[in-house]
Design a protein around this motif. Sequence first.
Motif, short mmCIF file in Angstrom:
data_model
loop_
_atom_site.label_atom_id
_atom_site.label_comp_id
_atom_site.label_asym_id
_atom_site.label_seq_id
_atom_site.Cartn_x
_atom_site.Cartn_y
_atom_site.Cartn_z
N ALA A 126 55.19 72.03 66.98
CA ALA A 126 55.73 71.68 65.66
C ALA A 126 56.41 70.32 65.76
O ALA A 126 57.47 70.20 66.38
CB ALA A 126 56.71 72.73 65.17
N LEU A 127 55.79 69.32 65.19
CA LEU A 127 56.33 67.96 65.23
C LEU A 127 56.62 67.51 63.80
O LEU A 127 55.78 67.65 62.91
CB LEU A 127 55.33 67.01 65.89
N HIS A 133 65.03 74.15 63.67
CA HIS A 133 63.60 73.85 63.81
C HIS A 133 62.86 74.94 64.59
O HIS A 133 61.87 75.48 64.12
CB HIS A 133 63.43 72.49 64.48
N LEU A 134 63.34 75.28 65.77
CA LEU A 134 62.64 76.26 66.59
C LEU A 134 62.65 77.66 65.98
O LEU A 134 61.69 78.41 66.12
CB LEU A 134 63.26 76.33 67.98
N TYR A 160 61.41 66.07 66.61
CA TYR A 160 61.63 65.26 65.41
C TYR A 160 60.97 63.90 65.62
O TYR A 160 61.57 62.85 65.47
CB TYR A 160 63.12 65.07 65.18
N LEU A 161 59.71 63.96 65.98
CA LEU A 161 58.91 62.77 66.21
C LEU A 161 57.46 63.21 66.06
O LEU A 161 57.05 64.19 66.68
CB LEU A 161 59.16 62.25 67.62
N ARG A 162 56.71 62.54 65.20
CA ARG A 162 55.30 62.88 65.04
C ARG A 162 54.51 61.60 64.84
O ARG A 162 54.73 60.86 63.89
CB ARG A 162 55.08 63.81 63.86
N SER A 210 50.72 73.56 64.93
CA SER A 210 49.55 74.30 65.40
C SER A 210 50.03 75.44 66.29
O SER A 210 51.04 75.31 66.97
CB SER A 210 48.56 73.42 66.16
N VAL A 211 49.32 76.53 66.22
CA VAL A 211 49.60 77.68 67.08
C VAL A 211 48.25 78.17 67.60
O VAL A 211 47.33 78.40 66.82
CB VAL A 211 50.31 78.82 66.32
#
Length: 189
Positions: free
Chosen positions: A16-17, A39-40, A95-97, A105-106
């Motif tokens: 997760a970004l 976030h997590l 916190y960077l994408r 994605s999972v």
Amino acid sequence: MRTSDIGAVVAVDAVALFDQPKGTWYASESRSGGFAVTHLSYCFLNPLRWLFGTPVVAGAVRRKSNSQADVLDGAMYSVSLQYPSGIVCSLLAGYLRPPHADPWSVTFTAEAESLRIVPGDNTPSSAARYHAAGKEELNWTDDAFIKQAKVFFSAVAGGGGTRASGRDALTDLRTAAEIETMARGAVHG
């Protein structure tokens, strides 16, 4: 399609970004409650606990690109979990994408197949199943965020039969706190 449709899951890989706008309350540890909580928890801890039970935190590291103690701009976390059935799980969140990279994605891996889901955020959801015959694109129209929010709001309203409860939230917060404690001991950047 359910994870059980691919057989017994042995591993989960989740990413997760989010390119967090700098200076927002979300990127402030003191104002947001910390990365693992904001976030997590909703990206991974909550939905994966629904599927597999309460995990044991095997390892956690984080990278902070900002030297200010309270600022999480550019933070990246890598977490290893193990679920009661022995499923191993790798989480990468940050916190960077980079531009055009999938924000979420999972991947659920079984012995002979895997299922990769890219949940919709501001884009449509997609999913693919990988097996001996090749890659199979799936018709995936569920909006994971709306589904999770409905369960949460039902629990808050006292609805029965939901997967969310105050006890579950405390379990996720304890897991998030354990991740934070472990990750703070291994800060790099």
